[in-house]
Design a protein around this motif. Structure first.
Motif, PDB file in Angstrom:
ATOM      1  N   LEU A  57     -23.395   4.915 -41.997  1.00  0.00           N
ATOM      2  CA  LEU A  57     -22.335   5.319 -41.067  1.00  0.00           C
ATOM      3  C   LEU A  57     -22.786   6.482 -40.187  1.00  0.00           C
ATOM      4  O   LEU A  57     -22.535   6.498 -38.973  1.00  0.00           O
ATOM      5  N   TYR A  86     -13.634   3.670 -34.530  1.00  0.00           N
ATOM      6  CA  TYR A  86     -13.667   2.810 -35.713  1.00  0.00           C
ATOM      7  C   TYR A  86     -14.677   3.316 -36.735  1.00  0.00           C
ATOM      8  O   TYR A  86     -14.435   3.247 -37.951  1.00  0.00           O
ATOM      9  N   ASP A  87     -15.810   3.815 -36.266  1.00  0.00           N
ATOM     10  CA  ASP A  87     -16.793   4.370 -37.203  1.00  0.00           C
ATOM     11  C   ASP A  87     -16.234   5.596 -37.926  1.00  0.00           C
ATOM     12  O   ASP A  87     -16.370   5.734 -39.149  1.00  0.00           O
ATOM     13  N   SER A  90     -13.503   4.532 -40.349  1.00  0.00           N
ATOM     14  CA  SER A  90     -14.070   3.915 -41.553  1.00  0.00           C
ATOM     15  C   SER A  90     -14.626   4.973 -42.494  1.00  0.00           C
ATOM     16  O   SER A  90     -14.415   4.904 -43.710  1.00  0.00           O
ATOM     17  N   THR A 205     -18.354  -0.857 -41.973  1.00  0.00           N
ATOM     18  CA  THR A 205     -17.080  -0.545 -41.316  1.00  0.00           C
ATOM     19  C   THR A 205     -16.034  -1.633 -41.559  1.00  0.00           C
ATOM     20  O   THR A 205     -14.876  -1.336 -41.876  1.00  0.00           O
TER      21      THR A 205
END
Length: 403
Positions: A57, A86-87, A90, A205
């Protein structure tokens, strides 16, 4: 109802209803085991998986943020916002699963105890029906999320092929642009290495996003099943003219204890996952807005690959937030049925003193039973509509400001 012994196969039932989500979280090292205390080896193994996941990530977030700050134009910065959001979401949700291990374990233990305490075949059928609905929701979420990640991370970059610049330099595309300092990411095998890392990061993710939906389905849909059982207990309380107060007391105690147990369970789920739901609502609203905007901007280019990527991404995001809101709506609907049932109870069948207890039961049944996103908005179909309207409003504002 057909009587059956205490559910001796409850462990198999738990494995059945949690299988998709359990497999994903086991791969992430974040599944809260509800068995015996973990030994040293599983803990070390989970820490290793967590380290690898966060390393992947970080390898997507850090270069992406640097590129956004240093080299990105205004258009590229806007295009990168959904991916970076979104990263970050997550990574944050993954952290919640890890640091709230004990709370998640308590939630799963509660579910296991409910399955263990099943005493009738009808009750087990109700719980299995709810569990199957939860598994279907997780499956739908997983299919769309993983197929979308496959398309965005692998198919689209490879389908664009190589681009030769005026300086006779060959550029190969990445799903996520990043700033890698002096490292030549176009040279082999560096390009292939970065490409594989980005694909694995995309897998992480969507695994976290699917796990969030899976845990919601397991817990909230299980609570819906318990509310259906509560309705049957209420109806059983007044099914005939009772004369034995002891028997009435036993049935009334069973109803009240079951209702309190369900509410305590939902309160625990709310405290454990409310930040996850809040991030889902906020991030998906912004993402839908930006994706729709860039799809319309790129419409004139007639690039089928790019347009298809936007359509797939928008569809995935909409379905993802819809599944959360749909699950919350099912809980609210079932809670309303409990409230209606409590008001329709034939209280005159009970002894006079016991009939007064129905009033307290009605008051408790009419109290709101919902799951909320950070205690700001309830998860419901109305919230889903609000998300879509808000995304549309931001889209119009963005279009007016940019143009």
């Amino acid at each position: 109802m057909v009587k059956m012994p205490r559910n001796l196969s409850h462990q198999n039932d738990i494995l059945y209803i949690t299988r998709p989500t359990r497999n994903i979280l086991l791969a992430l090292g974040a599944w809260p085991s509800i068995g015996k205390e973990r030994s040293v080896y599983p803990r070390v193994h989970n820490l290793f998986l967590i380290f690898i996941s966060y390393a992947l990530l970080s390898s997507d977030i850090i270069p992406g943020v640097l590129y956004w700050l240093i080299e990105g134009t205004a258009r590229i910065r806007l295009q990168m916002i959904p991916l970076l959001l979104y990263d970050v979401m997550s990574a944050s949700q993954y952290g919640i699963f890890i640091f709230r291990y004990d709370q998640l374990r308590r939630c799963l233990k509660h579910v296991e105890e409910d399955w263990q305490n099943v005493l009738t075949a009808d009750t087990r059928d109700i719980m299995l029906k709810s569990a199957r609905m939860g598994k279907r929701l997780v499956t739908i979420c997983g299919v769309f999320m993983y197929s979308g990640s496959l398309t965005f991370r692998i198919i689209i970059p490879l389908s664009q092929g190589k681009i030769v610049t005026d300086q006779n330099a060959t550029i190969r595309q990445f799903a996520s642009p990043g700033y890698y300092f002096s490292l030549d990411v176009q040279a082999s095998p560096v390009y292939e290495t970065v490409f594989i890392i980005q694909c694995l990061t995309g897998l992480i993710t969507v695994s976290v996003a699917t796990s969030a939906c899976g845990l919601t389905a397991i817990f909230v849909v299980h609570a819906c099943g318990q509310l259906k059982i509560l309705i049957d207990l209420m109806r059983d309380l007044v099914q005939k003219q009772w004369k034995n107060e002891c028997e009435v007391n036993e049935k009334l105690i069973k109803v009240v204890e079951h209702q309190i147990r369900v509410r305590n369970f939902l309160r625990l789920v709310q405290d454990t996952l409310q930040e996850v739901y809040l991030m889902e609502v906020l991030v998906n609203t912004v993402t839908i807005c930006l994706l729709v905007y860039f799809m319309l901007v790129d419409w004139q280019s007639r690039n089928i690959t790019i347009l298809c990527s936007y359509v797939i991404s928008i569809t995935n995001v909409i379905i993802h937030i819809f599944l959360f809101c749909y699950t919350g709506e099912q809980l609210s609907t079932q809670a309303e049925k409990v409230a209606i049932t409590s008001c329709e109870l034939e209280w005159y069948r009970l002894p006079d003193k016991k009939a007064r207890s129905i009033v307290l039961l009605m008051i408790m049944s009419n109290a709101p039973t919902k799951i909320s996103a950070g205690k700001f908005v309830d998860l419901s179909l109305k919230t889903f509509g609000d998300v879509m309207k808000t995304a549309g409003a931001y889209f119009n504002m963005l279009r007016n400001v940019v143009e």
